[in-house]
Motif scaffolding. Structure first.
Motif, PDB file in Angstrom:
ATOM      1  N   HIS A  50      -0.592   2.390   8.308  1.00 42.19           N
ATOM      2  CA  HIS A  50       0.164   1.619   9.304  1.00 42.19           C
ATOM      3  C   HIS A  50       0.881   2.562  10.264  1.00 42.19           C
ATOM      4  CE1 HIS A  50      -0.494  -2.423   7.918  1.00 42.19           C
ATOM      5  NE2 HIS A  50      -0.043  -2.159   6.704  1.00 42.19           N
ATOM      6  N   GLU A  51       1.545   3.572   9.709  1.00 49.75           N
ATOM      7  CA  GLU A  51       2.261   4.528  10.546  1.00 49.75           C
ATOM      8  C   GLU A  51       1.293   5.328  11.415  1.00 49.75           C
ATOM      9  OE1 GLU A  51       4.914   3.812   6.951  1.00 49.75           O
ATOM     10  OE2 GLU A  51       2.773   4.005   7.343  1.00 49.75           O
ATOM     11  N   SER A  52       0.137   5.682  10.869  1.00 51.39           N
ATOM     12  CA  SER A  52      -0.851   6.445  11.638  1.00 51.39           C
ATOM     13  C   SER A  52      -1.376   5.656  12.829  1.00 51.39           C
ATOM     14  CB  SER A  52      -2.022   6.854  10.742  1.00 51.39           C
ATOM     15  OG  SER A  52      -1.603   7.730   9.714  1.00 51.39           O
ATOM     16  N   SER A  53      -1.345   4.322  12.713  1.00 45.63           N
ATOM     17  CA  SER A  53      -1.823   3.486  13.816  1.00 45.63           C
ATOM     18  C   SER A  53      -0.730   3.230  14.844  1.00 45.63           C
ATOM     19  CB  SER A  53      -2.341   2.152  13.271  1.00 45.63           C
ATOM     20  OG  SER A  53      -1.257   1.369  12.765  1.00 45.63           O
ATOM     21  N   GLY A  54       0.496   3.683  14.558  1.00 44.54           N
ATOM     22  CA  GLY A  54       1.586   3.512  15.514  1.00 44.54           C
ATOM     23  C   GLY A  54       2.616   2.483  15.133  1.00 44.54           C
ATOM     24  N   ALA A  55       2.475   1.848  13.971  1.00 42.94           N
ATOM     25  CA  ALA A  55       3.473   0.871  13.529  1.00 42.94           C
ATOM     26  C   ALA A  55       4.798   1.574  13.267  1.00 42.94           C
ATOM     27  CB  ALA A  55       2.993   0.160  12.271  1.00 42.94           C
ATOM     28  N   ALA A  56       5.885   0.880  13.580  1.00 41.86           N
ATOM     29  CA  ALA A  56       7.201   1.520  13.506  1.00 41.86           C
ATOM     30  C   ALA A  56       8.024   1.055  12.312  1.00 41.86           C
ATOM     31  CB  ALA A  56       7.971   1.260  14.799  1.00 41.86           C
ATOM     32  N   GLN A  57       8.154  -0.244  12.123  1.00 40.22           N
ATOM     33  CA  GLN A  57       9.017  -0.753  11.059  1.00 40.22           C
ATOM     34  C   GLN A  57       8.144  -1.181   9.879  1.00 40.22           C
ATOM     35  OE1 GLN A  57      11.665  -3.885  12.276  1.00 40.22           O
ATOM     36  NE2 GLN A  57      12.759  -3.939  10.339  1.00 40.22           N
ATOM     37  N   VAL A  58       7.975  -0.295   8.917  1.00 45.45           N
ATOM     38  CA  VAL A  58       7.119  -0.567   7.753  1.00 45.45           C
ATOM     39  C   VAL A  58       7.933  -0.356   6.485  1.00 45.45           C
ATOM     40  CG1 VAL A  58       4.969   0.010   6.564  1.00 45.45           C
ATOM     41  CG2 VAL A  58       5.115   0.280   9.049  1.00 45.45           C
ATOM     42  N   LEU A  59       7.996  -1.379   5.656  1.00 37.16           N
ATOM     43  CA  LEU A  59       8.704  -1.295   4.388  1.00 37.16           C
ATOM     44  C   LEU A  59       7.669  -1.123   3.276  1.00 37.16           C
ATOM     45  CD1 LEU A  59      11.315  -4.177   4.875  1.00 37.16           C
ATOM     46  CD2 LEU A  59      11.657  -1.713   5.201  1.00 37.16           C
ATOM     47  N   HIS A  60       7.667   0.054   2.653  1.00 35.49           N
ATOM     48  CA  HIS A  60       6.713   0.354   1.586  1.00 35.49           C
ATOM     49  C   HIS A  60       7.320  -0.076   0.254  1.00 35.49           C
ATOM     50  CE1 HIS A  60       3.479   2.787   3.529  1.00 35.49           C
ATOM     51  NE2 HIS A  60       4.408   2.958   4.450  1.00 35.49           N
ATOM     52  N   MET A  61       7.044  -1.302  -0.150  1.00 42.47           N
ATOM     53  CA  MET A  61       7.693  -1.828  -1.357  1.00 42.47           C
ATOM     54  C   MET A  61       7.201  -1.155  -2.636  1.00 42.47           C
ATOM     55  SD  MET A  61       6.028  -5.676  -1.598  1.00 42.47           S
ATOM     56  CE  MET A  61       6.839  -6.032  -3.169  1.00 42.47           C
ATOM     57  N   HIS A  62       6.062  -0.496  -2.584  1.00 41.15           N
ATOM     58  CA  HIS A  62       5.536   0.207  -3.760  1.00 41.15           C
ATOM     59  C   HIS A  62       5.588   1.727  -3.597  1.00 41.15           C
ATOM     60  CE1 HIS A  62       3.112  -3.578  -5.113  1.00 41.15           C
ATOM     61  NE2 HIS A  62       4.395  -3.649  -5.382  1.00 41.15           N
ATOM     62  N   GLY A  63       6.393   2.213  -2.644  1.00 41.16           N
ATOM     63  CA  GLY A  63       6.511   3.649  -2.442  1.00 41.16           C
ATOM     64  C   GLY A  63       5.371   4.215  -1.627  1.00 41.16           C
ATOM     65  N   THR A  64       5.290   5.548  -1.578  1.00 40.97           N
ATOM     66  CA  THR A  64       4.264   6.202  -0.774  1.00 40.97           C
ATOM     67  C   THR A  64       3.704   7.424  -1.491  1.00 40.97           C
ATOM     68  OG1 THR A  64       5.739   7.740   0.381  1.00 40.97           O
ATOM     69  CG2 THR A  64       5.483   5.546   1.344  1.00 40.97           C
ATOM     70  N   LEU A  65       2.428   7.685  -1.270  1.00 36.75           N
ATOM     71  CA  LEU A  65       1.795   8.880  -1.819  1.00 36.75           C
ATOM     72  C   LEU A  65       2.388  10.146  -1.224  1.00 36.75           C
ATOM     73  CD1 LEU A  65      -1.925   7.709  -1.678  1.00 36.75           C
ATOM     74  CD2 LEU A  65      -0.607   8.143  -3.767  1.00 36.75           C
ATOM     75  N   ALA A  66       2.970  10.027  -0.040  1.00 36.66           N
ATOM     76  CA  ALA A  66       3.523  11.201   0.637  1.00 36.66           C
ATOM     77  C   ALA A  66       4.863  11.626   0.062  1.00 36.66           C
ATOM     78  CB  ALA A  66       3.677  10.912   2.133  1.00 36.66           C
ATOM     79  N   GLY A  67       5.407  10.844  -0.873  1.00 38.63           N
ATOM     80  CA  GLY A  67       6.721  11.143  -1.407  1.00 38.63           C
ATOM     81  C   GLY A  67       6.692  11.610  -2.851  1.00 38.63           C
ATOM     82  N   ASN A 121       0.826  -1.206   0.000  1.00 38.89           N
ATOM     83  CA  ASN A 121       0.000   0.000   0.000  1.00 38.89           C
ATOM     84  C   ASN A 121       0.860   1.255   0.000  1.00 38.89           C
ATOM     85  OD1 ASN A 121      -2.138  -1.761   0.157  1.00 38.89           O
ATOM     86  ND2 ASN A 121      -2.381  -1.536   2.369  1.00 38.89           N
ATOM     87  N   VAL A 122       0.345   2.293  -0.608  1.00 38.06           N
ATOM     88  CA  VAL A 122       1.072   3.568  -0.663  1.00 38.06           C
ATOM     89  C   VAL A 122       0.498   4.597   0.310  1.00 38.06           C
ATOM     90  CG1 VAL A 122       1.911   3.249  -3.014  1.00 38.06           C
ATOM     91  CG2 VAL A 122      -0.327   4.299  -2.664  1.00 38.06           C
ATOM     92  N   ASP A 123      -0.478   4.185   1.110  1.00 39.45           N
ATOM     93  CA  ASP A 123      -0.998   5.068   2.159  1.00 39.45           C
ATOM     94  C   ASP A 123      -0.108   4.954   3.400  1.00 39.45           C
ATOM     95  OD1 ASP A 123      -2.033   2.964   4.057  1.00 39.45           O
ATOM     96  OD2 ASP A 123      -3.337   2.483   2.366  1.00 39.45           O
ATOM     97  N   ALA A 124      -0.392   5.786   4.397  1.00 36.74           N
ATOM     98  CA  ALA A 124       0.402   5.804   5.633  1.00 36.74           C
ATOM     99  C   ALA A 124      -0.412   5.327   6.828  1.00 36.74           C
ATOM    100  CB  ALA A 124       0.930   7.216   5.891  1.00 36.74           C
TER     101      ALA A 124
END
Length: 232
Positions: free
Chosen positions: A97-114, A92-95
């Motif tokens: 996981h991070e918004s829920s407090g997850a720490a180690q997340v590997l975005h293999m398809h990149g992110t919309l925030a970038g 997923n390219v959303d955030a």
């Protein structure tokens, strides 16, 4: 499962669907109004960058308004409370996981925030609305594009992901279709490493038969239940 077991989790669009972010197959959503070839390939961006930026601007706005659901929150809880390592790999390219407090997340398809410069490879935080010809902060080339992996491009963090799979004791795929490679083959990599494998999905994926364990239902229901079992 041992308290120190290493858990590797792959998440796909299905985990964010209940937060209002549509999948490729949803009728009436953003993807239903566009051909993948037009908005998710380097060739499509070269042909019509205005269309592609408009598509990802809409996705970025939609994602910014979304909130994590109980499935995201359960995985963040698993990371906090499990004594061993918990690695989240997401398509997923959303955030969320991070918004829920997850720490180690590997975005293999990149992110919309970038944002990514297609000229020099520099990355920076994308504005909510990107424009065609967005100048790169590093080289000034008018070559800004969304920092997402399109069809025909190599996913990010692959060496790191394969290293995690090789050391996994448990591998779970959540909300994935099992149709997009290389992620669809992660279950085989984990199985070869001796990991127990489980699929958690709304319905069986294309690779469901390759998992040792399968659970089906809405992610917001089955993922918290699964996490609770692991932690007890």
């Amino acid at each position: 499962m041992e308290k120190s077991a290493k858990i590797v989790i792959l998440t796909g669009a299905g985990i964010s669907a209940e937060s209002g972010l549509g999948t490729f197959r949803d009728e009436g959503g953003l993807w239903a109004r566009h051909r993948i070839e037009d908005v998710a390939t380097p060739e499509g961006f070269a042909r019509n960058p205005d269309l592609v930026h408009g598509f990802y601007n809409a996705r970025r706005t939609q994602a910014a308004a979304a909130a994590p659901n109980p499935a995201h929150q359960a995985l963040a809880r698993l990371q906090r409370e499990h004594k061993g390592e918990v690695v989240i790999v997401t398509q997923n390219v959303d955030a969320l996981h991070e918004s829920s407090g997850a720490a180690q997340v590997l975005h293999m398809h990149g992110t919309l925030a970038g944002a990514l410069c297609s000229a020099c490879g520099h990355r920076w935080a994308a504005p909510l609305q990107m424009q065609t010809g967005q100048p790169c902060p590093a080289c000034a080339a008018p070559a800004g594009r969304p920092d997402v992996v399109w069809f025909g491009e190599m996913p990010y963090f692959m060496e790191e992901i394969y290293a995690h799979l090789a050391g996994a004791d448990l591998f779970a795929a959540i909300g994935t279709s099992g149709e997009v490679y290389p992620a669809a083959a992660f279950v085989d990599e984990a199985h070869l490493a001796g990991a127990h494998t489980v699929e958690l999905n709304l319905e069986p994926s294309a690779t469901a038969s390759r998992f040792a364990e399968r659970r089906f239902g809405p992610a917001s229901e089955i993922v918290p239940d699964w996490v609770a079992e692991l932690l007890t």
